[in-house]
Enzyme design. Structure first.
Site, short mmCIF file in Angstrom:
data_model
loop_
_atom_site.label_atom_id
_atom_site.label_comp_id
_atom_site.label_asym_id
_atom_site.label_seq_id
_atom_site.Cartn_x
_atom_site.Cartn_y
_atom_site.Cartn_z
N GLU A 1 -0.72 -0.08 4.72
CA GLU A 1 -0.45 1.23 5.51
C GLU A 1 -1.76 0.85 5.75
O GLU A 1 -2.32 1.60 7.59
CB GLU A 1 -1.74 2.07 4.47
CG GLU A 1 -0.12 2.89 3.39
CD GLU A 1 -0.26 1.47 1.54
OE1 GLU A 1 -0.94 0.10 2.16
OE2 GLU A 1 0.02 2.05 0.85
N CYS B 1 -2.44 1.64 -2.52
CA CYS B 1 -3.82 1.81 -3.65
C CYS B 1 -4.79 2.61 -3.47
O CYS B 1 -5.36 3.58 -2.51
CB CYS B 1 -3.51 0.23 -3.86
SG CYS B 1 -4.48 0.08 -2.59
#
Ligand SMILES: NC(=O)c1ccc[n+]([C@@H]2O[C@H](COP(=O)([O-])OP(=O)(O)OC[C@H]3O[C@@H](n4cnc5c(N)ncnc54)[C@H](OP(=O)(O)O)[C@@H]3O)[C@@H](O)[C@H]2O)c1
Length: 330
Positions: free
Chosen positions: A55, A78
């Site tokens: 990301e 996460c």
């Protein structure tokens, strides 16, 4: 799923596959950022351990175009601070409005990213779509041991070698080249001492221009000594007396996705112990009539002993066929 999300997921899946073999113990994740108009603004994938997550890479590529945009990720972002900060926070900070993720994170310390995003007002959607490159990591995380894929090459009538033990050239050039690209995506290759003594394998991943930059660990199971002049001795390897010793050591070393390349005695023992999670069968359009099987089951069998798998992909490689299968109860 709308067409723009589907094509972004295909891009993210492709990005996952490209970094497979370089990220363990972290998952090979792919991420795509679409800008507010739905156009691709950035693509990213997990960097080697200690490096940025997918990301963060995709957000960096998108820059200001991420604001008000959409993130499409192969795994739930996460939520924990490990060697890098939480990805859910990075997405919020960048002003992402919507997140689509293909799989929930089974790792307890990292899970909760979707909840965190929702609490910050980000729309989140679980897609529940299979991502082949992530599958071994997901299973390994749940099983708390490396995911094991049994690879073998055989004839249509199920023989891996002739009765005299000769086994070379059962499959063609394209299948053999594919084996090498696949090896470069694995964390380790395991063989028994019988295979080492019979074949003197190198267990490397090689292409037309020599060794691939990514090499799996070479692992031997069994008590017999690997000969001094063997290829493995020249290249370096690790040896374990038992299967469990090997799997525990590999897990602790960060391996999540390992390939079991035989031979029949070790493959049978691991299958019986419930340690074969997936199969890669390279089948040649050839018949031998008699020979050595891929497995060496001693004693009789009855149909209730059958081990069933589900086919996940079929690919033609020249004249040969590669069938990917996963355990039915997974
Ligand atoms: N076509 C294919 O796909 C393929 C692939 C690989 C090999 N092969 C062929 O297979 C033949 C070798 O067969 P193989 O059955 O002797 O080889 P193997 O399975 O590689 O090696 C057998 C050895 O592995 C160790 N081992 C097996 N199970 C174990 C367990 N549960 N715990 C601890 N150690 C264990 C033992 O080593 P110790 O006795 O040293 O303790 C055992 O003697 C060769 O001819 C090779 O060409 C074919």
């Amino acid at each position: 799923m709308t067409p723009d999300i589907r094509s972004a997921l295909a891009l993210a899946t492709d990005a996952s596959d490209k970094v497979r073999g370089t990220t363990s113990p972290n998952p090979p994740v792919g991420a795509v950022i679409l800008d507010a108009r739905g156009e691709v603004a950035g693509v990213g994938a997990t960097q080697p351990p200690g490096g940025a997550h997918a990301e963060v890479m995709a957000l960096a590529a998108a820059g200001e175009r991420a604001r008000g945009g959409t993130a499409v990720v192969t795994l739930e972002p996460c939520n924990h601070t490990g060697r890098t900060g939480p990805c859910s926070q990075a997405l919020i900070h960048a002003g992402i409005a919507r997140v689509f993720y293909a799989n929930p994170d089974p790792f307890p310390q990292a899970a909760g990213g979707a909840d965190h995003l929702q609490q910050a007002g980000v729309e989140t959607h679980l897609l529940n779509e299979p991502v082949p490159a992530l599958m071994p990591w997901l299973r390994a995380t749940i099983l708390e041991r490396p995911h094991v894929t049994l690879k073998f090459a055989g004839t249509l009538d199920g023989f891996a070698a002739a009765t005299d033990g000769t086994s070379q050239w059962i499959t063609g050039e394209q299948a053999r080249a594919f084996v090498h690209t696949d090896r470069a995506k694995r964390d380790a290759i395991i063989v028994g001492t019988g295979t080492v003594l019979a074949d003197d394998p190198s267990l490397t991943a090689r292409g037309p221009n020599g060794l691939y930059s990514q090499q799996p660990r070479r692992v031997v199971v069994g008590g017999r000594r690997v000969p001094d002049g063997s290829n493995l001795n020249r290249l370096g390897f690790e040896q374990y007396a038992g299967i469990n010793d090997a799997l525990i050591a590999l897990w602790q070393a960060g391996c999540r996705d390992v390939l079991l390349e035989g031979g029949p005695t070790l493959a049978t023992a691991m299958l019986r112990d419930g340690l074969v999670d997936a199969i890669q069968a390279y089948i040649a359009p050839a018949l031998l009539g008699a020979g050595r099987s891929v497995l060496s089951w001693d004693g009789d069998t009855t149909i209730s002993d059958i081990k069933r798998f589900s086919t996940t992909a079929v690919r033609q490689l020249g004249d040969d066929v590669l069938i990917d299968m996963i355990r039915k109860d997974h």
